[in-house]
Design a protein around this motif. Structure first.
Motif, PDB file in Angstrom:
ATOM      1  N   UNK A 118       0.839  -1.199   0.000  1.00  0.00           N
ATOM      2  CA  UNK A 118       0.000   0.000   0.000  1.00  0.00           C
ATOM      3  C   UNK A 118       0.873   1.248   0.000  1.00  0.00           C
ATOM      4  N   UNK A 119       2.015   1.189   0.715  1.00  0.00           N
ATOM      5  CA  UNK A 119       2.906   2.347   0.754  1.00  0.00           C
ATOM      6  C   UNK A 119       3.513   2.621  -0.609  1.00  0.00           C
ATOM      7  N   UNK A 120       3.986   1.569  -1.252  1.00  0.00           N
ATOM      8  CA  UNK A 120       4.612   1.727  -2.564  1.00  0.00           C
ATOM      9  C   UNK A 120       3.579   2.219  -3.566  1.00  0.00           C
ATOM     10  N   UNK A 121       2.355   1.686  -3.455  1.00  0.00           N
ATOM     11  CA  UNK A 121       1.309   2.099  -4.399  1.00  0.00           C
ATOM     12  C   UNK A 121       0.892   3.555  -4.195  1.00  0.00           C
ATOM     13  N   UNK A 122       1.107   4.065  -2.965  1.00  0.00           N
ATOM     14  CA  UNK A 122       0.675   5.439  -2.700  1.00  0.00           C
ATOM     15  C   UNK A 122       1.646   6.459  -3.279  1.00  0.00           C
ATOM     16  N   UNK A 123       2.813   6.024  -3.727  1.00  0.00           N
ATOM     17  CA  UNK A 123       3.774   6.957  -4.321  1.00  0.00           C
ATOM     18  C   UNK A 123       3.278   7.358  -5.720  1.00  0.00           C
ATOM     19  N   UNK A 124       3.260   8.655  -5.979  1.00  0.00           N
ATOM     20  CA  UNK A 124       2.706   9.175  -7.230  1.00  0.00           C
ATOM     21  C   UNK A 124       3.366   8.507  -8.439  1.00  0.00           C
ATOM     22  N   UNK A 125       2.554   8.313  -9.464  1.00  0.00           N
ATOM     23  CA  UNK A 125       3.025   7.672 -10.682  1.00  0.00           C
ATOM     24  C   UNK A 125       4.167   8.475 -11.312  1.00  0.00           C
ATOM     25  N   UNK A 126       4.116   9.783 -11.141  1.00  0.00           N
ATOM     26  CA  UNK A 126       5.115  10.657 -11.737  1.00  0.00           C
ATOM     27  C   UNK A 126       6.528  10.375 -11.247  1.00  0.00           C
ATOM     28  N   UNK A 127       6.657   9.847 -10.034  1.00  0.00           N
ATOM     29  CA  UNK A 127       7.992   9.540  -9.505  1.00  0.00           C
ATOM     30  C   UNK A 127       8.675   8.463 -10.345  1.00  0.00           C
ATOM     31  N   UNK A 128       7.937   7.401 -10.614  1.00  0.00           N
ATOM     32  CA  UNK A 128       8.484   6.345 -11.465  1.00  0.00           C
ATOM     33  C   UNK A 128       8.745   6.847 -12.874  1.00  0.00           C
ATOM     34  N   UNK A 143      13.951   0.678  -6.493  1.00  0.00           N
ATOM     35  CA  UNK A 143      14.904   0.589  -5.398  1.00  0.00           C
ATOM     36  C   UNK A 143      15.341   1.965  -4.896  1.00  0.00           C
ATOM     37  N   UNK A 144      15.583   2.894  -5.816  1.00  0.00           N
ATOM     38  CA  UNK A 144      16.178   4.164  -5.423  1.00  0.00           C
ATOM     39  C   UNK A 144      15.151   5.234  -5.092  1.00  0.00           C
ATOM     40  N   UNK A 145      13.972   5.159  -5.696  1.00  0.00           N
ATOM     41  CA  UNK A 145      13.036   6.274  -5.554  1.00  0.00           C
ATOM     42  C   UNK A 145      11.685   5.847  -4.981  1.00  0.00           C
ATOM     43  N   UNK A 146      11.070   4.849  -5.560  1.00  0.00           N
ATOM     44  CA  UNK A 146       9.683   4.543  -5.184  1.00  0.00           C
ATOM     45  C   UNK A 146       9.606   3.841  -3.827  1.00  0.00           C
ATOM     46  N   UNK A 147      10.404   2.771  -3.652  1.00  0.00           N
ATOM     47  CA  UNK A 147      10.326   2.019  -2.389  1.00  0.00           C
ATOM     48  C   UNK A 147      10.739   2.871  -1.176  1.00  0.00           C
ATOM     49  N   UNK A 151       8.113   3.219   1.867  1.00  0.00           N
ATOM     50  CA  UNK A 151       8.403   2.680   3.195  1.00  0.00           C
ATOM     51  C   UNK A 151       8.285   3.780   4.250  1.00  0.00           C
ATOM     52  N   UNK A 152       8.787   4.971   3.918  1.00  0.00           N
ATOM     53  CA  UNK A 152       8.690   6.079   4.848  1.00  0.00           C
ATOM     54  C   UNK A 152       7.236   6.351   5.241  1.00  0.00           C
ATOM     55  N   UNK A 153       6.364   6.281   4.250  1.00  0.00           N
ATOM     56  CA  UNK A 153       4.960   6.598   4.524  1.00  0.00           C
ATOM     57  C   UNK A 153       4.287   5.591   5.429  1.00  0.00           C
TER      58      UNK A 153
ATOM     59  N   UNK B 101       4.108  18.511 -13.204  1.00  0.00           N
ATOM     60  CA  UNK B 101       4.190  18.568 -11.734  1.00  0.00           C
ATOM     61  C   UNK B 101       5.602  18.315 -11.234  1.00  0.00           C
ATOM     62  N   UNK B 102       6.591  18.661 -12.014  1.00  0.00           N
ATOM     63  CA  UNK B 102       8.025  18.623 -11.671  1.00  0.00           C
ATOM     64  C   UNK B 102       8.540  17.198 -11.442  1.00  0.00           C
ATOM     65  N   UNK B 103       7.800  16.433 -10.592  1.00  0.00           N
ATOM     66  CA  UNK B 103       8.211  15.063 -10.263  1.00  0.00           C
ATOM     67  C   UNK B 103       9.640  14.990  -9.734  1.00  0.00           C
ATOM     68  N   UNK B 104      10.017  15.981  -8.934  1.00  0.00           N
ATOM     69  CA  UNK B 104      11.301  15.861  -8.234  1.00  0.00           C
ATOM     70  C   UNK B 104      11.147  14.783  -7.170  1.00  0.00           C
ATOM     71  N   UNK B 105      12.297  14.193  -6.770  1.00  0.00           N
ATOM     72  CA  UNK B 105      12.252  13.162  -5.737  1.00  0.00           C
ATOM     73  C   UNK B 105      12.242  13.849  -4.378  1.00  0.00           C
ATOM     74  N   UNK B 106      11.143  13.756  -3.630  1.00  0.00           N
ATOM     75  CA  UNK B 106      11.000  14.567  -2.409  1.00  0.00           C
ATOM     76  C   UNK B 106      11.943  14.160  -1.287  1.00  0.00           C
ATOM     77  N   UNK B 107      12.476  12.922  -1.351  1.00  0.00           N
ATOM     78  CA  UNK B 107      13.348  12.484  -0.267  1.00  0.00           C
ATOM     79  C   UNK B 107      14.808  12.798  -0.557  1.00  0.00           C
ATOM     80  N   UNK B 108      15.051  13.524  -1.658  1.00  0.00           N
ATOM     81  CA  UNK B 108      16.423  13.880  -2.032  1.00  0.00           C
ATOM     82  C   UNK B 108      16.543  15.403  -2.097  1.00  0.00           C
ATOM     83  N   UNK B 109      17.772  15.891  -1.874  1.00  0.00           N
ATOM     84  CA  UNK B 109      18.018  17.318  -2.042  1.00  0.00           C
ATOM     85  C   UNK B 109      18.033  17.653  -3.534  1.00  0.00           C
ATOM     86  N   UNK B 110      18.037  18.947  -3.828  1.00  0.00           N
ATOM     87  CA  UNK B 110      18.100  19.380  -5.225  1.00  0.00           C
ATOM     88  C   UNK B 110      19.309  18.742  -5.910  1.00  0.00           C
ATOM     89  N   UNK B 111      20.455  18.777  -5.227  1.00  0.00           N
ATOM     90  CA  UNK B 111      21.674  18.218  -5.812  1.00  0.00           C
ATOM     91  C   UNK B 111      21.545  16.713  -6.034  1.00  0.00           C
TER      92      UNK B 111
END
Lengths: 249, 256
Positions: A118-128, A143-147, A151-153, B101-111
């Protein structure tokens, strides 16, 4: 009335049982709960990734596993897995501890898998999509962005799950424990039966609360932090030059 | 015009843009045919703006160019080379994209937003990647925000970081998908100015936009899409001042 009070608040008995509870009882309960939570998280992460796969042959086993281990009573699972493993007579699995951890991890994995999913699914599609547009593979994006974001959420839900595991660890006595292997519940129960008085169980209850109440508050704290963390902490106008090395850490 | 957000440094950077061509792109979502044979061509260093009503397939066409959407049929050529046989991740390194919507990675800094792909896709060592990232942030006027997280930046700043992130991969073409639509009005100009700098620097750009002023000033060619096809295309003066098709005339009367 006095009998009733004595049945719960016999200070003599409570004082007798506390050393056992606070030394090896607490430790054993924590050992069981922490190892089950860790192994359960590994199983859960695998289930979550499998459950989110585009491939049916990965999704289906994850689904069946989750349905089975979430749908069975904890006591039944611990007994079946425990007796099953014992009957297989594998030497390093002959002690109740590894077996109990295995049984509890199998159960916890089913719940944690759903939490992660549920946490992974809640991450916006735009991130992937942003990852893919940069040339990262599907696996790297996960591994680097979505999970990490997913997990944090679900940290609050994970702490709740850990509280559940602590409580479920009381069922391990089914598998038969020698004196120093006993965890909180078994120690309290033994003393209560011997004395014919419930006070040792009351002391045991307090020990559980000692573990679980701070964790409940930790959940609320994390929850608040996560919600407020979405607001800017530093205003954009504030200049704060940062060395590249530092920013990378 | 001296608010900090507009103070973008002059575009001294030069880019190696490549040509991009899309031929007869068709795409269907279930029963719905979103693209019904759309064509698009940008010469190296050219800026092509795609305009049209919402739902006309502009964004879908753009997303077909780097494979974020899978086209049903049609060819995409990058630098004259057919892309269908290319490794999709290698292709995407050559085509940068910036999102609404930019789609920056929120858990990372700009750099870190910029170094992530440099380290993991291009396998550049961490310290060198940080150097490149800082340089790109400098290009978009945000070197002093390197350590900030996206939530600590304004929308305009976030979008400029997103542009820097795409540029750091040294793409030959940049795709922009309504990149100013989610911005507060006062932040739009800074982002558009940055895009104009890129255009002057020789970057090939395909820009889906509602900013008709930008299209008129910066575009080499404007493409008008409606109902999944390109209805009319030409230099901005022709599209905006002498529209031929009734659909374009109607669209312009609504937006201008």
């Amino acid at each position: 009335m006095n009998d009733l009070l004595n049945n719960f608040f016999d200070w003599q008995l409570i004082r007798q049982v506390l050393p056992d509870l606070l030394t090896y009882g607490l430790r054993n309960t924590l050992v069981l709960a922490v190892s089950s939570a860790l192994l359960g998280s590994v199983i859960g992460m695998m289930l979550a990734i499998m459950g989110l796969s585009h491939r049916r042959w990965l999704r289906l086993p994850a689904r069946v596993y989750t349905d089975v281990f979430r749908g069975l009573p904890a006591a039944l699972t611990i007994l079946i897995v425990g007796e099953g493993v014992f009957s297989a007579q594998i030497s390093w699995l002959a002690s109740p501890y590894p077996v109990a951890v295995l049984a509890m991890s199998l159960m916890a994995g089913a719940y944690i898998g759903e939490i992660f999913r549920s946490g992974i699914q809640s991450v916006e599609k735009g991130q992937g999509e942003a990852c893919r547009a940069l040339g990262l593979t599907h696996g790297q994006a996960l591994r680097l962005v979505v999970v990490p974001q997913g997990v944090r959420r679900v940290l609050p839900a994970m702490v709740n799950q850990f509280i559940g595991i602590i409580k479920d660890s009381s069922l391990v006595y089914f598998l038969g424990l020698v004196t120093t292997q006993r965890e909180l519940f078994r120690i309290g129960q033994d003393d209560a039966v011997t004395a014919g008085n419930l006070s040792p169980l009351l002391a045991t209850g307090l020990c559980y609360l000692l573990l679980t109440v701070p964790l409940t508050h930790l959940v609320n704290y994390i929850d608040r932090r996560l919600r407020e963390g979405s607001r800017p902490v530093v205003t954009a106008e504030e200049p704060s030059p940062v060395e590249p090395k530092e920013a990378l850490a | 015009m001296t608010t900090p957000d507009l103070a973008v440094p002059p575009g001294s950077q030069q880019y190696e843009g490549a040509s991009l061509e899309a031929r007869d792109i068709r795409m269907r979502f279930g029963p719905v045919e979103v693209l019904r044979g759309a064509d698009l061509a940008a010469q190296a260093g050219e800026v092509v703006c795609i305009v049209g009503p919402s739902g006309s397939g502009k964004s879908t066409l753009l997303r077909c160019l780097n494979g974020l959407e899978t086209r049903t049929s049609g060819d995409v050529l990058l630098g004259g080379e057919d892309t269908s046989a290319m490794d999709i991740n290698l292709l995407r390194q050559r085509i940068g994209m910036v999102f609404q919507h930019f789609n920056l990675f929120p858990h990372k800094t700009a750099l870190q937003n910029i170094t992530l792909a440099l380290c993991n896709v291009k396998k550049i060592p961490k310290d060198r990647a940080a150097g490149i990232a800082l340089q790109r942030l400098r290009d978009v006027g945000l070197a002093d925000r390197a350590g900030h997280r996206p939530t600590q930046l304004s929308g305009g700043q976030q979008q400029r970081v997103a542009i820097a992130r795409a540029l750091a991969m040294e793409p030959q073409v940049m795709l922009f998908d309504e990149v100013t639509s989610a911005l507060d009005p006062e932040l739009v100009k800074g982002v558009l100015r940055l895009m104009a700098d890129l255009a002057r620097g020789g970057m090939t750009m395909i820009v889906v936009t509602h900013e008709m002023g930008f299209a008129r000033q910066v575009a080499d060619r404007v493409v008008f899409m409606d109902a999944g096809v390109v209805v009319e295309s030409g230099p901005p003066e022709q599209i905006f001042d002498a529209p031929r098709s009734p659909r374009l005339k109607k669209f312009l009367s609504q937006v201008l």
